[in-house]
Write an enzyme that holds these catalytic residues in place. Structure first.
Site, mmCIF file in Angstrom:
data_model
loop_
_atom_site.group_PDB
_atom_site.id
_atom_site.type_symbol
_atom_site.label_atom_id
_atom_site.label_comp_id
_atom_site.label_asym_id
_atom_site.label_seq_id
_atom_site.Cartn_x
_atom_site.Cartn_y
_atom_site.Cartn_z
ATOM 1 N N TRP A 37 0.815 -1.215 0.000
ATOM 2 C CA TRP A 37 0.000 0.000 0.000
ATOM 3 C C TRP A 37 0.848 1.264 0.000
ATOM 4 O O TRP A 37 0.314 2.368 -0.081
ATOM 5 C CB TRP A 37 -0.962 -0.004 1.184
ATOM 6 C CG TRP A 37 -0.342 -0.396 2.477
ATOM 7 C CD1 TRP A 37 0.292 0.426 3.355
ATOM 8 C CD2 TRP A 37 -0.284 -1.714 3.041
ATOM 9 N NE1 TRP A 37 0.753 -0.307 4.422
ATOM 10 C CE2 TRP A 37 0.402 -1.614 4.271
ATOM 11 C CE3 TRP A 37 -0.750 -2.962 2.634
ATOM 12 C CZ2 TRP A 37 0.644 -2.720 5.083
ATOM 13 C CZ3 TRP A 37 -0.510 -4.050 3.446
ATOM 14 C CH2 TRP A 37 0.164 -3.932 4.647
ATOM 15 N N ARG A 38 2.175 1.100 0.120
ATOM 16 C CA ARG A 38 3.018 2.302 0.081
ATOM 17 C C ARG A 38 3.428 2.642 -1.339
ATOM 18 O O ARG A 38 4.142 3.612 -1.561
ATOM 19 C CB ARG A 38 4.259 2.085 0.941
ATOM 20 C CG ARG A 38 3.908 2.060 2.415
ATOM 21 C CD ARG A 38 5.110 2.352 3.256
ATOM 22 N NE ARG A 38 4.702 2.523 4.641
ATOM 23 C CZ ARG A 38 5.370 2.057 5.687
ATOM 24 N NH1 ARG A 38 6.498 1.399 5.498
ATOM 25 N NH2 ARG A 38 4.943 2.260 6.908
ATOM 26 N N GLU A 50 -5.447 1.086 5.548
ATOM 27 C CA GLU A 50 -5.510 1.700 6.883
ATOM 28 C C GLU A 50 -6.578 1.041 7.747
ATOM 29 O O GLU A 50 -6.387 0.854 8.949
ATOM 30 C CB GLU A 50 -5.772 3.211 6.771
ATOM 31 C CG GLU A 50 -4.606 3.994 6.182
ATOM 32 C CD GLU A 50 -3.341 3.888 7.029
ATOM 33 O OE1 GLU A 50 -3.432 3.592 8.233
ATOM 34 O OE2 GLU A 50 -2.246 4.084 6.474
ATOM 35 N N LEU A 93 -10.084 -11.398 9.999
ATOM 36 C CA LEU A 93 -9.500 -10.114 10.403
ATOM 37 C C LEU A 93 -10.128 -9.584 11.692
ATOM 38 O O LEU A 93 -9.559 -8.729 12.361
ATOM 39 C CB LEU A 93 -9.680 -9.063 9.296
ATOM 40 C CG LEU A 93 -8.652 -9.073 8.174
ATOM 41 C CD1 LEU A 93 -9.051 -8.104 7.071
ATOM 42 C CD2 LEU A 93 -7.265 -8.714 8.695
ATOM 43 N N TYR A 95 -13.251 -7.826 14.195
ATOM 44 C CA TYR A 95 -13.882 -6.496 14.226
ATOM 45 C C TYR A 95 -14.640 -6.246 12.913
ATOM 46 O O TYR A 95 -14.315 -5.348 12.134
ATOM 47 C CB TYR A 95 -12.854 -5.394 14.470
ATOM 48 C CG TYR A 95 -12.153 -5.507 15.797
ATOM 49 C CD1 TYR A 95 -12.702 -4.933 16.950
ATOM 50 C CD2 TYR A 95 -10.968 -6.217 15.924
ATOM 51 C CE1 TYR A 95 -12.071 -5.055 18.173
ATOM 52 C CE2 TYR A 95 -10.337 -6.353 17.156
ATOM 53 C CZ TYR A 95 -10.892 -5.762 18.271
ATOM 54 O OH TYR A 95 -10.270 -5.890 19.475
ATOM 55 N N TYR A 133 -8.380 9.011 13.047
ATOM 56 C CA TYR A 133 -7.195 8.364 12.485
ATOM 57 C C TYR A 133 -7.354 8.116 10.985
ATOM 58 O O TYR A 133 -6.496 8.497 10.176
ATOM 59 C CB TYR A 133 -6.905 7.038 13.218
ATOM 60 C CG TYR A 133 -5.825 6.266 12.505
ATOM 61 C CD1 TYR A 133 -4.494 6.587 12.706
ATOM 62 C CD2 TYR A 133 -6.143 5.287 11.566
ATOM 63 C CE1 TYR A 133 -3.491 5.936 12.010
ATOM 64 C CE2 TYR A 133 -5.158 4.630 10.861
ATOM 65 C CZ TYR A 133 -3.835 4.955 11.084
ATOM 66 O OH TYR A 133 -2.860 4.328 10.373
ATOM 67 N N ASP A 151 -1.875 7.456 16.151
ATOM 68 C CA ASP A 151 -2.243 6.078 16.467
ATOM 69 C C ASP A 151 -1.373 5.633 17.646
ATOM 70 O O ASP A 151 -0.636 6.439 18.226
ATOM 71 C CB ASP A 151 -2.092 5.156 15.244
ATOM 72 C CG ASP A 151 -0.627 4.909 14.897
ATOM 73 O OD1 ASP A 151 0.257 5.635 15.416
ATOM 74 O OD2 ASP A 151 -0.347 3.977 14.121
ATOM 75 N N CYS A 204 10.847 2.682 18.182
ATOM 76 C CA CYS A 204 10.329 3.025 19.510
ATOM 77 C C CYS A 204 9.221 2.024 19.865
ATOM 78 O O CYS A 204 8.064 2.379 20.050
ATOM 79 C CB CYS A 204 9.819 4.466 19.526
ATOM 80 S SG CYS A 204 9.577 5.094 21.194
HETATM 81 S S1 SF4 Z 1 15.262 7.166 22.276
HETATM 82 FE FE1 SF4 Z 1 14.195 5.280 22.704
HETATM 83 S S2 SF4 Z 1 12.390 5.881 23.862
HETATM 84 FE FE2 SF4 Z 1 13.189 7.726 22.928
HETATM 85 S S3 SF4 Z 1 12.015 7.956 21.048
HETATM 86 FE FE3 SF4 Z 1 13.904 6.826 20.569
HETATM 87 S S4 SF4 Z 1 13.383 4.653 20.712
HETATM 88 FE FE4 SF4 Z 1 11.751 5.853 21.717
#
Ligand code: SF4
Length: 370
Positions: A37-38, A50, A93, A95, A133, A151, A204
């Site tokens: 989808w990109r 989405e 899927l 929901y 969203y 999100d 993250c």
């Molecule tokens: S440093 Fe670590 S906690 Fe901070 S935004 Fe980056 S991945 Fe997330």
């Protein structure tokens, strides 16, 4: 694109450098996953992806996305498809309300907008299933509107970056939304939004964030304080356990299935007759009661066929399926006392009906055995 200023009442970060210039966009260009989808800005395709990606992992969505586009290549095909076929395509899927809303929205786009997606976020937001969203994703990715998406991934990145304490959830959304509205790239809002989501998904992460590879590490408050694993505080979640019994009632090589009501949980899907085991009730007693209440029939014999376990929304379900003979004679047709549609269907034809995932495991077991 200028860096952003965060107002003093929020935090004393002078600037989030990762949003300055094209740093975040360059990071995204170098690290993004190649996903089907990109490769498009087509609003229909963006929208399908989405919606599917909500509550479902990327790996699970890819085959569904491809199959969906083969079955419904455009808005017109989706709008004109029978509901049962659409639910069948969505099978697995979860929901299912998402699939119903997609078909409803497709019909509105076809009938009220000549089959063209409206570009205005305010009009998009009025379509069935278009929450903040989805509206932001389609508006930015397809139409270049500078509307930030928030999100779970974006929320996690931002709460850590800003060092905002508190439980996971939406409590900081107003503040995060304000900051992102100031920061979003005016030239590439779609890529900016995708970069934010990719940052949360790949780096993250909820557990074990890869801070040493993070593009924003130098300005991350959670990292500076060693709090990246405790922001945000995970929501405590206790799944509700349910035990159910269902009956596989046969007539020749056909079995009896019935349709759930049009409203409520798993609306419109098909299943085998049965229901929830009450507290203190044995499985045979529950089966007997359910068949009497639902179909008005008595059990002659019952043999356990399969036990399956599955989860949906906040429920963890253990489902016991029994091969059952009843007082119904050939030629008679038991049917739901609750006036729900019920049908005798051959094992092969069961594939034409949408089932919840637990019932689908029973279908597969029956088909294996023949
Ligand atoms: S440093 Fe670590 S906690 Fe901070 S935004 Fe980056 S991945 Fe997330």
């Amino acid at each position: 694109m200028p860096g952003i200023r965060i107002l003093p009442r929020t935090t004393n970060f002078p600037e989030i450098n990762i949003f300055s210039g094209r740093r975040l966009l360059r990071w995204y260009a170098a690290h993004k996953r190649d996903l089907p989808w990109r490769r498009t800005k087509d609003p229909y395709r963006v929208w399908v992806s989405e919606i599917m990606l909500q509550q479902t992992t990327v790996g699970a969505v890819v085959p569904y996305y491809k199959a969906w586009l083969r079955a419904y290549p455009d808005i017109r095909a989706l709008a004109r498809a029978p509901l049962r076929a659409v639910l069948k395509s969505w099978e697995g899927l979860g929901y299912y309300q998402r699939a119903r809303n997609m078909r409803r929205a497709a019909r509105i786009i076809l009938n009220a907008h000549g089959g063209r997606f409206p570009e205005d976020p305010a009009i998009l937001a009025g379509l069935p299933g278009f929450g903040p969203y989805t509206t932001a994703a389609v508006a930015s990715l397809s139409f270049g509107k500078p509307v930030p998406v928030i999100d779970a991934n974006v929320r996690r990145v931002m709460t850590r970056l800003l060092g905002l304490h508190g439980p996971s959830g939406t409590i900081h959304d107003a503040e995060i939304g304000r900051i992102l509205r100031e920061s979003i790239s005016r030239r590439s809002p779609g890529n900016f939004n995708q970069a934010m989501m990719e940052w949360g998904a790949l780096v993250c992460r909820t557990k074990n964030p890869l801070c040493l590879r993070c593009p924003g590490q130098g300005e991350c408050r959670a990292f500076a304080r060693g709090e990246q694993e405790v922001i945000p505080v995970p929501k405590s979640f206790r799944a509700k356990k349910i035990t159910t019994v269902v009956a596989v009632i046969r007539k020749g090589n056909r079995v009896l299935i019935q349709q759930r009501p049009d409203e409520g949980l798993l609306a419109g899907l098909w299943e085998f007759p049965g229901g929830k085991v009450e507290r203190g009730e044995s499985l045979p007693a529950a089966l007997k009661r359910e068949l009497r209440e639902e179909l008005g029939v008595e059990i002659e014999t019952a043999r356990l066929l399969i036990t399956v376990r599955h989860s949906y929304t906040r429920y963890r379900v253990t489902l016991h399926a029994f091969d059952v003979t009843t007082t119904v004679r050939p030629g008679e047709s038991p049917c739901s006392l609750r006036s729900l549609p019920c049908l005798w269907v051959s094992l092969k034809s069961l594939d034409k009906y949408p089932f919840p995932s637990g019932s689908l495991k029973i279908v597969r077991k029956l088909q294996e055995r023949g």
